[in-house]
Design an enzyme around this catalytic site. Structure first.
Site, PDB file in Angstrom:
ATOM      1  N   HIS A  54       0.615  -1.222  -0.084  1.00  0.00           N
ATOM      2  CA  HIS A  54       0.384  -0.337  -0.026  1.00  0.00           C
ATOM      3  C   HIS A  54       0.663   1.244   0.039  1.00  0.00           C
ATOM      4  O   HIS A  54       1.817   0.990  -0.097  1.00  0.00           O
ATOM      5  CB  HIS A  54      -0.651   0.134   1.583  1.00  0.00           C
ATOM      6  CG  HIS A  54      -0.358   0.209   2.462  1.00  0.00           C
ATOM      7  ND1 HIS A  54       0.553  -1.033   3.269  1.00  0.00           N
ATOM      8  CD2 HIS A  54      -0.383   1.508   3.158  1.00  0.00           C
ATOM      9  CE1 HIS A  54       0.930  -0.712   4.115  1.00  0.00           C
ATOM     10  NE2 HIS A  54       0.178   0.759   4.434  1.00  0.00           N
ATOM     11  N   HIS A  56       1.030   4.025   2.109  1.00  0.00           N
ATOM     12  CA  HIS A  56       2.310   4.082   3.342  1.00  0.00           C
ATOM     13  C   HIS A  56       3.670   4.696   3.056  1.00  0.00           C
ATOM     14  O   HIS A  56       4.498   3.871   2.646  1.00  0.00           O
ATOM     15  CB  HIS A  56       1.681   4.030   4.517  1.00  0.00           C
ATOM     16  CG  HIS A  56       0.604   3.917   4.791  1.00  0.00           C
ATOM     17  ND1 HIS A  56      -0.305   3.785   5.827  1.00  0.00           N
ATOM     18  CD2 HIS A  56      -1.016   5.067   4.646  1.00  0.00           C
ATOM     19  CE1 HIS A  56      -1.982   3.961   5.832  1.00  0.00           C
ATOM     20  NE2 HIS A  56      -1.987   4.778   5.248  1.00  0.00           N
ATOM     21  N   ASP A  58       5.746   4.897   4.718  1.00  0.00           N
ATOM     22  CA  ASP A  58       6.662   3.337   5.937  1.00  0.00           C
ATOM     23  C   ASP A  58       6.712   2.329   5.147  1.00  0.00           C
ATOM     24  O   ASP A  58       6.993   1.158   5.392  1.00  0.00           O
ATOM     25  CB  ASP A  58       6.319   3.144   7.331  1.00  0.00           C
ATOM     26  CG  ASP A  58       4.968   2.485   7.678  1.00  0.00           C
ATOM     27  OD1 ASP A  58       3.627   2.829   6.650  1.00  0.00           O
ATOM     28  OD2 ASP A  58       4.649   1.902   8.190  1.00  0.00           O
ATOM     29  N   HIS A  59       5.570   2.346   3.830  1.00  0.00           N
ATOM     30  CA  HIS A  59       6.090   0.891   2.978  1.00  0.00           C
ATOM     31  C   HIS A  59       7.069   0.963   1.535  1.00  0.00           C
ATOM     32  O   HIS A  59       7.008   0.279   0.542  1.00  0.00           O
ATOM     33  CB  HIS A  59       4.941   0.153   3.220  1.00  0.00           C
ATOM     34  CG  HIS A  59       4.192  -0.146   4.019  1.00  0.00           C
ATOM     35  ND1 HIS A  59       3.905  -1.422   4.355  1.00  0.00           N
ATOM     36  CD2 HIS A  59       3.983   0.698   4.797  1.00  0.00           C
ATOM     37  CE1 HIS A  59       3.806  -1.355   5.897  1.00  0.00           C
ATOM     38  NE2 HIS A  59       3.425  -0.776   6.452  1.00  0.00           N
ATOM     39  N   HIS A 112      -7.864  -0.910   4.892  1.00  0.00           N
ATOM     40  CA  HIS A 112      -6.734  -0.177   6.085  1.00  0.00           C
ATOM     41  C   HIS A 112      -6.050   1.185   4.385  1.00  0.00           C
ATOM     42  O   HIS A 112      -6.111   2.352   5.087  1.00  0.00           O
ATOM     43  CB  HIS A 112      -4.877  -0.799   5.932  1.00  0.00           C
ATOM     44  CG  HIS A 112      -4.001   0.257   6.426  1.00  0.00           C
ATOM     45  ND1 HIS A 112      -4.240   0.392   8.177  1.00  0.00           N
ATOM     46  CD2 HIS A 112      -2.896   0.442   5.898  1.00  0.00           C
ATOM     47  CE1 HIS A 112      -3.005   0.894   8.306  1.00  0.00           C
ATOM     48  NE2 HIS A 112      -2.262   0.872   7.192  1.00  0.00           N
ATOM     49  N   ASP A 129      -0.248  -4.022   6.022  1.00  0.00           N
ATOM     50  CA  ASP A 129      -0.588  -3.881   7.232  1.00  0.00           C
ATOM     51  C   ASP A 129      -2.297  -3.974   7.350  1.00  0.00           C
ATOM     52  O   ASP A 129      -3.441  -3.192   8.686  1.00  0.00           O
ATOM     53  CB  ASP A 129      -0.776  -2.039   7.370  1.00  0.00           C
ATOM     54  CG  ASP A 129       0.410  -1.208   8.085  1.00  0.00           C
ATOM     55  OD1 ASP A 129       1.571  -2.145   7.857  1.00  0.00           O
ATOM     56  OD2 ASP A 129       0.623  -0.126   7.933  1.00  0.00           O
ATOM     57  N   HIS A 167       4.962  -5.228  10.390  1.00  0.00           N
ATOM     58  CA  HIS A 167       5.164  -4.193  11.424  1.00  0.00           C
ATOM     59  C   HIS A 167       5.128  -5.649  12.835  1.00  0.00           C
ATOM     60  O   HIS A 167       4.474  -6.461  12.568  1.00  0.00           O
ATOM     61  CB  HIS A 167       4.374  -3.380  12.315  1.00  0.00           C
ATOM     62  CG  HIS A 167       4.745  -2.217  11.019  1.00  0.00           C
ATOM     63  ND1 HIS A 167       4.921  -0.709  11.369  1.00  0.00           N
ATOM     64  CD2 HIS A 167       3.622  -1.989  10.559  1.00  0.00           C
ATOM     65  CE1 HIS A 167       4.650   0.101  10.573  1.00  0.00           C
ATOM     66  NE2 HIS A 167       3.660  -1.102   9.392  1.00  0.00           N
TER      67      HIS A 167
HETATM   68 ZN   LIG Z   1       2.641   0.593   8.340  1.00  0.00          ZN
HETATM   69 ZN   LIG Z   2      -0.233   1.173   6.622  1.00  0.00          ZN
END
Ligand SMILES: [Zn+2]
Ligand SMILES: [Zn+2]
Length: 255
Positions: A54, A56, A58-59, A112, A129, A167
């Site tokens: 996805h 985000h 942090d990905h 999400h 996530d 995570h």
């Molecule tokens: Zn994440």
């Molecule tokens: Zn996420």
């Protein structure tokens, strides 16, 4: 196929999928580029593609840095063209991904985010996530109905499916789970095992889907104990699976 788990940022996991005979590799969810580039060099791997679950940061935060060194394809949901840096292959439910010796399948699992996908390579599920070990992601862009449908779809996979999530949240997730099912002995023994692993800094990922079905409160809308706990605190709560799931999600948001 070999799977290398790479800890990134504070608590993210990126994954390198490696075809050992050819040394070709894919990376899933590079939060940052440096640790991934270093690992590729150390293991003498030939990177063929970036796969994002996805949009985000942090990905996907490592996409650009990786692309400056390796001109490779970038996969992500077709609706995320403007949000995933460098996206070249917009994919959707049921698509097959074939890169060298590595082949996998795409599952569309919104909730999400609206463009969240999972990648299934053999019995290894990379679900970002959406499903966490012991938990699930927050519902940022979708609805509880969507998230429930996405998790239900993942639950149809075989019990021995291995869950590789985005995570390291398992310990906190299971501490929350115990508040809803204090007598679930499989849950209690899992929490003990997870705490022992974390105490020595080890990863708690992957877990099997079977273990998730037995202990993850976001997959346990049918559990009598979980329902009783919720009914005690929320007597007016409707008993359909989506309402039970949505209430568990609400409680976790405040945990
Ligand atoms: Zn994440
Ligand atoms: Zn996420």
């Amino acid at each position: 196929m070999k799977i290398i788990l790479v800890p990134l940022l504070r608590d993210n996991y990126g994954y390198l999928l490696v075809s050992e005979p050819t040394r070709e590799a894919l990376v899933i969810d590079p939060s940052e580029s440096e640790p991934i580039l270093r690992r590729l060099a150390e293991e003498q791997l030939i990177l063929k593609a970036v796969l994002n679950t996805h949009h985000h940061r942090d990905h996907t935060g490592g996409n650009d840095g990786i692309l400056t060194q390796h001109q490779v394809e970038v996969y992500g949901h077709k609706s995320d063209g403007g949000r995933i840096p460098g996206l070249t292959h917009g994919i959707d439910e049921g698509d097959e991904i074939r890169i060298g010796e590595l082949s996998g399948k795409v599952l569309f699992i919104p909730g999400h985010t609206t463009g969240h996908v999972a990648y299934l390579f053999g019995n290894n599920l990379f679900c970002g996530d959406t499903l966490f070990t012991g938990g699930c992601g927050r519902i940022f862009e979708g609805t509880p109905e969507q998230m429930h449908a996405s998790l239900s779809k993942l639950m149809l996979l075989p019990d021995d499916t291995r869950v590789y999530c985005g995570h390291e949240y398992t310990e906190n997730n299971l501490r929350f789970a115990v508040t809803l099912e204090p007598k679930n002995f499989k849950l209690i023994s899992r929490l003990e095992r997870v705490q022992a692993l974390r105490a020595r800094g080890a990863a708690t990922v992957p877990a099997t889907l079977e273990e998730e079905k037995q202990t993850n409160p976001f997959l346990r809308w049918d559990s009598n104990e979980l329902r009783e706990t919720l009914k005690r605190d929320f007597p007016g709560l409707a008993s359909d699976p989506v309402s039970v799931f949505a209430q568990v999600r609400k409680l976790k948001d405040q945990f």
